[in-house]
Design a protein around this motif. Structure first.
Motif, short mmCIF file in Angstrom:
data_model
loop_
_atom_site.label_atom_id
_atom_site.label_comp_id
_atom_site.label_asym_id
_atom_site.label_seq_id
_atom_site.Cartn_x
_atom_site.Cartn_y
_atom_site.Cartn_z
N CYS A 102 0.83 -1.21 0.00
CA CYS A 102 0.00 0.00 0.00
C CYS A 102 0.86 1.26 0.00
CB CYS A 102 -0.93 0.01 1.21
SG CYS A 102 -2.41 -0.99 1.02
N LEU A 103 1.97 1.21 0.74
CA LEU A 103 2.91 2.34 0.77
C LEU A 103 3.49 2.58 -0.62
CD1 LEU A 103 4.49 4.42 2.47
CD2 LEU A 103 6.21 2.64 2.85
N ALA A 104 3.88 1.48 -1.28
CA ALA A 104 4.42 1.60 -2.64
C ALA A 104 3.34 2.07 -3.61
CB ALA A 104 4.98 0.25 -3.09
N GLN A 105 2.12 1.58 -3.41
CA GLN A 105 1.00 2.00 -4.26
C GLN A 105 0.71 3.49 -4.06
OE1 GLN A 105 -2.35 -0.65 -3.95
NE2 GLN A 105 -3.75 0.79 -4.91
N GLY A 106 0.77 3.94 -2.81
CA GLY A 106 0.57 5.36 -2.54
C GLY A 106 1.62 6.22 -3.21
N LEU A 107 2.87 5.74 -3.18
CA LEU A 107 3.96 6.48 -3.82
C LEU A 107 3.76 6.57 -5.33
CD1 LEU A 107 6.80 7.81 -3.54
CD2 LEU A 107 7.77 5.52 -3.92
N CYS A 108 3.38 5.45 -5.95
CA CYS A 108 3.25 5.39 -7.41
C CYS A 108 1.97 6.05 -7.92
CB CYS A 108 3.29 3.94 -7.88
SG CYS A 108 4.87 3.11 -7.64
N LEU A 109 0.82 5.67 -7.33
CA LEU A 109 -0.47 6.08 -7.86
C LEU A 109 -0.97 7.42 -7.34
CD1 LEU A 109 -2.94 3.03 -8.11
CD2 LEU A 109 -2.00 4.42 -9.95
#
Length: 298
Positions: free
Chosen positions: A65-72
């Motif tokens: 989710c952290l990576a998704q927040g960074l990307c999206l």
């Protein structure tokens, strides 16, 4: 259900450009994006808690989710908003429409999924169609150092968007719903943007005008809560490459709205481009014919 989600995503994201234009007057870009996703995350968490549908995430789920927040919900928006200052919106739309092809390639590399020929052909046809739609805008723009920087930012933003699609697909395969992962992802994205504002000295200004507040609410609720949930649900159901064809269609919706409210004039190349985009859509969603079984010899 898939068709309803698809149309909903295209219609919502095809109209958010109006709200985004109203966000670029007084408030700094990172602050505006942080407000948008902080509000969207707050609404999502409230709905999930009241309805008791908030799923528990382990450490792996939180990190994704952290990576998704960074990307999206962070880097890609910063890239596109910044790129729009240097290159035409039509060029950004063309670059962003390559998400269909990037998703197909990334799904092949990371998930070992076969790349369907009709998806690649449809994506390429849609890209060509968008090029014709925005040809006057592209032809009238002179190349410069800023153009190259803008193109690089738009491409990097598209790659981040594609990475976020794959991360969401990974979460859904683990049984996590987009509502829960979006809530956490948007919260992380808003926190990272707020941290950037603090480090860079960007002021947290706010514009209490009807236009700014109204556009913020539209971007947070339909544009983020509904739009991203519908789109990422499609990613889980249809696959990243087919769902991403939305990125080709929503500029078409935006142009039609522009024709109504801004006097956009349809031209012969633009109409041809529209036909190619629609044909590409047909190709992307065409089901491959089942192979005819070969009769065995006695």
């Amino acid at each position: 259900m898939n068709l309803a989600l698809y149309l909903l995503t295209v219609l919502i994201w095809g109209t958010t450009w109006i709200a985004i234009k109203l966000q670029l007057e007084v408030v700094a870009i990172p602050a505006s994006i942080a407000y948008r996703f902080a509000l969207a995350a707050l609404l999502l968490f409230a709905v999930l808690l009241v309805s008791r549908r908030l799923q528990k995430l382990d450490l792996r789920g939180q990190l994704i989710c952290l990576a998704q927040g960074l990307c999206l919900f962070c880097v890609n928006f910063m890239c596109f908003y910044t790129a729009s200052q240097w290159i035409p919106s039509g060029l950004i739309a063309v670059v962003f429409s390559t998400a269909t092809l990037w998703n197909a390639l990334n799904a092949r590399v990371f998930f070992k999924q076969r790349i369907a020929a009709n998806v690649l052909a449809g994506g390429a046809l849609g890209l060509l169609g968008l090029g014709l739609l925005f040809w006057p805008e592209l032809a009238g723009h002179h190349a410069s150092r800023e153009t190259l920087i803008g193109l690089a930012l738009a491409l990097f933003g598209t790659l981040c968007f594609s990475a976020g699609n794959l991360l969401s697909s990974l979460q859904q395969k683990a049984g996590l719903k987009p509502l829960t992962t979006n809530a956490w992802g948007m919260l992380y994205g808003a926190l990272m943007l707020a941290g950037y504002c603090l480090v860079s000295g960007t002021p947290f200004a706010f514009q209490w005008s009807t236009g700014y507040v109204g556009s913020l609410l539209y971007l947070a609720i339909p544009g983020s809560v509904i739009g991203f949930t519908a789109y990422l649900t499609l990613v889980g159901r249809l696959g990243p490459e087919r769902a991403a064809y939305c990125t080709v269609l929503f500029p078409v919706v935006a142009l039609n709205i522009s024709a109504l409210v801004e006097g956009y004039q349809w031209t012969a190349p633009a109409l041809l481009g529209l036909v190619l985009v629609m044909l590409g859509n047909v190709l992307v969603f065409r089901k491959p014919k089942a192979a005819t079984p070969v009769p065995k010899l006695a």
